[in-house]
Structures are given as C-alpha cells and as structure tokens.
Design a protein around this motif. Structure first.
Motif, PDB file in Angstrom:
ATOM      1  N   ASN A 162     112.747  88.327 -32.101  1.00 22.92           N
ATOM      2  CA  ASN A 162     112.990  86.902 -32.300  1.00 22.92           C
ATOM      3  C   ASN A 162     113.754  86.299 -31.130  1.00 22.92           C
ATOM      4  O   ASN A 162     113.448  85.206 -30.647  1.00 22.92           O
ATOM      5  N   LEU A 163     114.756  87.030 -30.641  1.00 24.47           N
ATOM      6  CA  LEU A 163     115.533  86.545 -29.495  1.00 24.47           C
ATOM      7  C   LEU A 163     114.676  86.470 -28.234  1.00 24.47           C
ATOM      8  O   LEU A 163     114.754  85.501 -27.471  1.00 24.47           O
ATOM      9  N   LEU A 164     113.847  87.495 -28.002  1.00 28.87           N
ATOM     10  CA  LEU A 164     113.003  87.499 -26.806  1.00 28.87           C
ATOM     11  C   LEU A 164     111.961  86.377 -26.846  1.00 28.87           C
ATOM     12  O   LEU A 164     111.735  85.686 -25.839  1.00 28.87           O
ATOM     13  N   ILE A 165     111.345  86.183 -27.991  1.00 30.54           N
ATOM     14  CA  ILE A 165     110.350  85.116 -28.108  1.00 30.54           C
ATOM     15  C   ILE A 165     111.014  83.751 -27.917  1.00 30.54           C
ATOM     16  O   ILE A 165     110.449  82.850 -27.270  1.00 30.54           O
ATOM     17  N   ALA A 166     112.206  83.577 -28.472  1.00 31.26           N
ATOM     18  CA  ALA A 166     112.911  82.308 -28.301  1.00 31.26           C
ATOM     19  C   ALA A 166     113.253  82.071 -26.828  1.00 31.26           C
ATOM     20  O   ALA A 166     113.139  80.944 -26.321  1.00 31.26           O
ATOM     21  N   PHE A 167     113.675  83.125 -26.115  1.00 25.80           N
ATOM     22  CA  PHE A 167     114.018  82.972 -24.693  1.00 25.80           C
ATOM     23  C   PHE A 167     112.789  82.567 -23.874  1.00 25.80           C
ATOM     24  O   PHE A 167     112.854  81.649 -23.041  1.00 25.80           O
ATOM     25  N   VAL A 168     111.666  83.244 -24.121  1.00 26.74           N
ATOM     26  CA  VAL A 168     110.442  82.909 -23.397  1.00 26.74           C
ATOM     27  C   VAL A 168     110.001  81.484 -23.724  1.00 26.74           C
ATOM     28  O   VAL A 168     109.556  80.726 -22.847  1.00 26.74           O
ATOM     29  N   THR A 169     110.146  81.105 -24.969  1.00 31.00           N
ATOM     30  CA  THR A 169     109.698  79.782 -25.395  1.00 31.00           C
ATOM     31  C   THR A 169     110.551  78.677 -24.792  1.00 31.00           C
ATOM     32  O   THR A 169     110.031  77.656 -24.320  1.00 31.00           O
ATOM     33  N   TRP A 170     111.856  78.871 -24.783  1.00 25.71           N
ATOM     34  CA  TRP A 170     112.743  77.799 -24.344  1.00 25.71           C
ATOM     35  C   TRP A 170     112.948  77.776 -22.828  1.00 25.71           C
ATOM     36  O   TRP A 170     113.193  76.718 -22.265  1.00 25.71           O
ATOM     37  N   LYS A 171     112.873  78.923 -22.177  1.00 24.43           N
ATOM     38  CA  LYS A 171     113.213  78.994 -20.756  1.00 24.43           C
ATOM     39  C   LYS A 171     112.002  79.242 -19.856  1.00 24.43           C
ATOM     40  O   LYS A 171     111.771  78.519 -18.885  1.00 24.43           O
ATOM     41  N   ILE A 172     111.237  80.276 -20.171  1.00 22.13           N
ATOM     42  CA  ILE A 172     110.166  80.698 -19.264  1.00 22.13           C
ATOM     43  C   ILE A 172     108.994  79.725 -19.293  1.00 22.13           C
ATOM     44  O   ILE A 172     108.484  79.306 -18.238  1.00 22.13           O
ATOM     45  N   ALA A 173     108.537  79.356 -20.496  1.00 25.09           N
ATOM     46  CA  ALA A 173     107.338  78.518 -20.585  1.00 25.09           C
ATOM     47  C   ALA A 173     107.502  77.170 -19.879  1.00 25.09           C
ATOM     48  O   ALA A 173     106.622  76.774 -19.095  1.00 25.09           O
ATOM     49  N   PRO A 174     108.590  76.405 -20.100  1.00 27.11           N
ATOM     50  CA  PRO A 174     108.726  75.131 -19.380  1.00 27.11           C
ATOM     51  C   PRO A 174     108.798  75.301 -17.862  1.00 27.11           C
ATOM     52  O   PRO A 174     108.190  74.522 -17.114  1.00 27.11           O
ATOM     53  N   ALA A 175     109.533  76.323 -17.387  1.00 27.90           N
ATOM     54  CA  ALA A 175     109.635  76.550 -15.941  1.00 27.90           C
ATOM     55  C   ALA A 175     108.275  76.942 -15.357  1.00 27.90           C
ATOM     56  O   ALA A 175     107.899  76.513 -14.260  1.00 27.90           O
ATOM     57  N   PHE A 176     107.538  77.731 -16.089  1.00 31.46           N
ATOM     58  CA  PHE A 176     106.215  78.166 -15.644  1.00 31.46           C
ATOM     59  C   PHE A 176     105.279  76.960 -15.511  1.00 31.46           C
ATOM     60  O   PHE A 176     104.540  76.824 -14.531  1.00 31.46           O
ATOM     61  N   GLU A 177     105.319  76.074 -16.488  1.00 28.50           N
ATOM     62  CA  GLU A 177     104.467  74.883 -16.447  1.00 28.50           C
ATOM     63  C   GLU A 177     104.842  73.992 -15.269  1.00 28.50           C
ATOM     64  O   GLU A 177     103.963  73.430 -14.599  1.00 28.50           O
ATOM     65  N   LYS A 178     106.111  73.862 -14.984  1.00 24.76           N
ATOM     66  CA  LYS A 178     106.567  73.014 -13.867  1.00 24.76           C
ATOM     67  C   LYS A 178     106.103  73.575 -12.526  1.00 24.76           C
ATOM     68  O   LYS A 178     105.709  72.832 -11.617  1.00 24.76           O
ATOM     69  N   ILE A 179     106.123  74.885 -12.384  1.00 24.76           N
ATOM     70  CA  ILE A 179     105.687  75.508 -11.131  1.00 24.76           C
ATOM     71  C   ILE A 179     104.224  75.184 -10.850  1.00 24.76           C
ATOM     72  O   ILE A 179     103.852  74.810  -9.724  1.00 24.76           O
ATOM     73  N   PHE A 180     103.388  75.262 -11.844  1.00 27.19           N
ATOM     74  CA  PHE A 180     101.964  75.014 -11.634  1.00 27.19           C
ATOM     75  C   PHE A 180     101.680  73.530 -11.426  1.00 27.19           C
ATOM     76  O   PHE A 180     100.724  73.169 -10.743  1.00 27.19           O
ATOM     77  N   ILE A 181     102.505  72.681 -12.007  1.00 27.37           N
ATOM     78  CA  ILE A 181     102.363  71.249 -11.725  1.00 27.37           C
ATOM     79  C   ILE A 181     102.685  70.971 -10.264  1.00 27.37           C
ATOM     80  O   ILE A 181     102.004  70.189  -9.581  1.00 27.37           O
ATOM     81  N   ASP A 182     103.720  71.627  -9.747  1.00 26.64           N
ATOM     82  CA  ASP A 182     104.089  71.447  -8.333  1.00 26.64           C
ATOM     83  C   ASP A 182     102.977  71.930  -7.406  1.00 26.64           C
ATOM     84  O   ASP A 182     102.774  71.371  -6.323  1.00 26.64           O
ATOM     85  N   PHE A 183     102.261  72.977  -7.787  1.00 26.95           N
ATOM     86  CA  PHE A 183     101.172  73.509  -6.951  1.00 26.95           C
ATOM     87  C   PHE A 183      99.835  72.825  -7.252  1.00 26.95           C
ATOM     88  O   PHE A 183      98.820  73.208  -6.670  1.00 26.95           O
ATOM     89  N   THR A 184      99.859  71.838  -8.113  1.00 32.83           N
ATOM     90  CA  THR A 184      98.638  71.115  -8.512  1.00 32.83           C
ATOM     91  C   THR A 184      97.497  72.080  -8.868  1.00 32.83           C
ATOM     92  O   THR A 184      96.373  71.957  -8.412  1.00 32.83           O
TER      93      THR A 184
END
Length: 306
Positions: A87-109
């Motif tokens: 539960n802790l690992l899924i919450a960390f990925v959901t709150w931290k990793i997923a938004p940062a990952f999406e932002k990186i790909f937006i920057d690279f278009t």
C-alpha cells in the motif's frame, strides 16, 4: 524462583490464598495471571466440586488456543505486512512517480503509450478518491500486526469486533471441557452452565448460555438447547447423545472439544490460503501494470532520442 511481573502476581496470589481468599476470587483479582477463559473454567470446577479436573483443563485450553494461534498468526502477520508495504509503495508511485513521469514526457513532446496513459489516469482517480482509503488501510494493517503479536503473547485477551461470533467453535470447546469433569463425577450439568452464564468472559456467549439455562429450566435437553442457541452443531449433539446412552459422555465431550478446535483451525487455514492467492494475484497484476506502464515509455523515449 522467578522475577518480573509473573513472579509478583504469583506472590500476590499466594498471599491472598493464605489470607483466606477463595481460589476463583484470588485469580479474578490477579489480572493477567491466567486467561479469562481459564478463570471461568476454574470457577465452575470450584463451585461444582471438580476443581482438580478444571485446573487441568484450564491449562490444556490455553495450550490448545496457543496451537491455533501459532498456526494462524504467522500467516496473518505476513499477509498484513505485505498489504501494508504494498500500500505504501503504490501510494508513493501514485503521488510522486506518476506525475513526474508525465511531466517529463510533456517536456519532450512525446506521446505516452496507451497503457501508460491508462495507468496515469487511474492514478489520478486513485488520488482523488482513494487517498482516504490508503491512509486508513495502512494504519489498519499495522494495527492488525500489533494486535496479533500482543494477543499471541498473552498481553491482551480482547477480541476484535466480530471475532467472538466467528470463533464460536473455540468457545464451544471451552464449554464442553468445562462441563466434562461435572459429567465425570455425575454432577448436574445445569450447575456448570449456570456458573458459566455468570462468569464466561465473552458477552455473546454468556447471553447464549443464559438462554440455554432458561431452556433447561423449561425441561429442554441440554444438547438440544445448545444446538438451538448455536453453541453446538447437530453432529456434536449426535455424538454426545450416543455417548450419553452408552455412559461415555465425559470422554465424548473432551473429544468434541478437540474436534471443534481442529475444524476451526482447518477452516481458518482454508480462508487464509484463499486470501493469500487473491492478494498475490492482485499485487502481481498491479506490479505488472506499473512495470509495463513505466518501462515501455522509457524504451520509446530512448529510441526517439537516438
């Protein structure tokens, strides 16, 4: 010869007995020295003139309950710990990793694969609606781990809500073992049931025993009443009725007590095995989705840069 809390309680019990206290009263005042169920057995045996057998059964009841808890506690702790960490690992990925990952790909278009978009969308929904569930489930898992450890060590004896109803077979075993010495000495079982109805530690069981006592006063057979009040199965009644006819009731009561404990342990193990399979399947599916969702875009990104 001993030190610590147990030694102090034993010395206090000894001093009370030397002062003229009755053994059940002295044990009730010495909280934590023996379990609630054992105190009920001892009081019933004391008031019915079968104290020696009650003391022996009280020790055996504790050993039997320890055996059941030993079979189940390890699996329950592992299952709860797995759920808490996942539960802790899924919450960390959901709150931290997923938004940062999406932002990186937006920057690279760069467009994200469909499975990644699905995972991020599910993560957004999880943040919106699943946050309270995470904050509730994780402490609940750790609380369950602490409860199992304290219950197994004997430091606490209270049941979680609903456990008494689910573990009726354990209480049936304790009742039968308490009544067995009375049957051995040809004493009225109604006296033992009356004592248990006043002193048994679980409110639900005390209430049902009072109903049994009322049935006995109305002339109902005690086995029929135990079945009617859901303290015994029809199979138990059949065995005890046959044992009564051949004059072997005390042995049958002891055997039925052991049988009830074994059946409860087997049933709990089956449910735990099913829970293990379900949790493993769900967590494995979640891990697979996260791995594919966050690894596949990296491959596409590297290929696009090359």
């Amino acid at each position: 010869e001993q030190k610590g809390r147990l030694a102090r309680q034993a010395r206090l019990l000894s001093s009370r007995l030397q002062s003229g206290w009755l053994l059940p009263d002295a044990l009730d005042a010495s909280r934590g020295l023996v379990s609630h169920g054992a105190r009920a057995m001892i009081r019933t045996g004391f008031e019915s003139g079968a104290l020696a057998a009650a003391l022996k059964n009280a020790g055996g009841d504790r050993d039997a309950q320890d055996t059941v808890w030993a079979q189940l506690s390890g699996r329950l702790v592992y299952l709860s710990l797995t759920m808490a960490v996942a539960n802790l690992l899924i919450a960390f990925v959901t709150w931290k990793i997923a938004p940062a990952f999406e932002k990186i790909f937006i920057d690279f278009t760069t467009d994200l694969p469909g499975i990644t978009q699905f995972t991020i969308g599910a993560s957004d929904l999880f943040i919106m609606y699943g946050g309270p569930f995470v904050f509730l489930l994780t402490p609940l898992s750790w609380f369950l781990i602490a409860y199992i450890a304290l219950r197994y060590s004997g430091l606490i004896e209270w049941d979680l809500p609903g456990m008494t109803r689910l573990a009726v077979r354990l209480h049936t075993a304790a009742i039968l073992e308490t009544l067995a010495p009375l049957a051995q000495q040809d004493r009225p079982l109604v006296d033992g049931i009356a004592t248990l109805a006043k002193s048994y530690p679980k409110l639900l069981i005390r209430r049902r025993l009072k109903w049994v006592l009322a049935d006995l006063e109305a002339g109902v057979d005690w086995c029929d009443s135990m079945v009617r009040r859901r303290l015994m199965t029809r199979a138990d009644r059949a065995v005890l009725a046959a044992a009564t006819r051949v004059g072997n009731l005390p042995w049958a009561m002891t055997e039925m007590a052991d049988s009830n404990r074994r059946r409860l342990a087997y049933r709990c193990q089956i449910w735990l095995q099913l829970a293990f399979a379900l949790v493993t399947l769900v967590l494995g599916l979640v891990v697979l989705i996260f791995c594919v969702s966050f690894f596949l875009p990296l491959v596409n990104l590297v290929q696009g840069m090359v």
